[in-house]
Write a protein that holds these residues in place. Structure first.
Motif: not given
Length: 109
Positions: A88-97, A101-105
């Protein structure tokens, strides 16, 4: 063996994790903007199988919006990709400033 990765702005495949490694596995990389004033970053994840050298299989997309319209390379997007024992793949992206964020599995089976 297969790899999970992203396509860079120049369309090259950049591997992040291999699903043949000991699972679970988690990797984190830092990404940035490629144009001045870029308001959005779109991160497309792909799976590349060793047997299919040139062909990529689309996995999913993360979109970070409302970036501060700074110069190229100023924004820092943290991308975390993990794969558990059940593939099961989980990906998350977050803008540090901004903290946007957005994520999906998704299951890779």
């Amino acid at each position: 063996m297969s790899q999970i990765g992203i396509k860079l702005a120049n369309h090259d495949f950049f591997p992040i994790i291999e699903d043949a490694t000991s699972l679970p596995v988690e990797k984190k990389i830092e990404l940035t903007t490629v144009r001045d004033g870029q308001p959005t970053v779109q991160i497309n994840l792909y799976k590349k199988d060793e047997e299919q050298q040139e062909e990529l299989t689309y996995v999913g997309t993360l979109i970070i919006e409302d970036l501060k319209g700074g110069s190229q390379g100023e924004a820092t997007i943290s991308l975390k990709v993990s794969l558990d024992e059940d593939r099961h793949l989980l990906a998350e992206a977050v803008d540090s400033e901004t903290g946007n964020k957005q994520s999906f599995g998704i299951s890779l089976d």
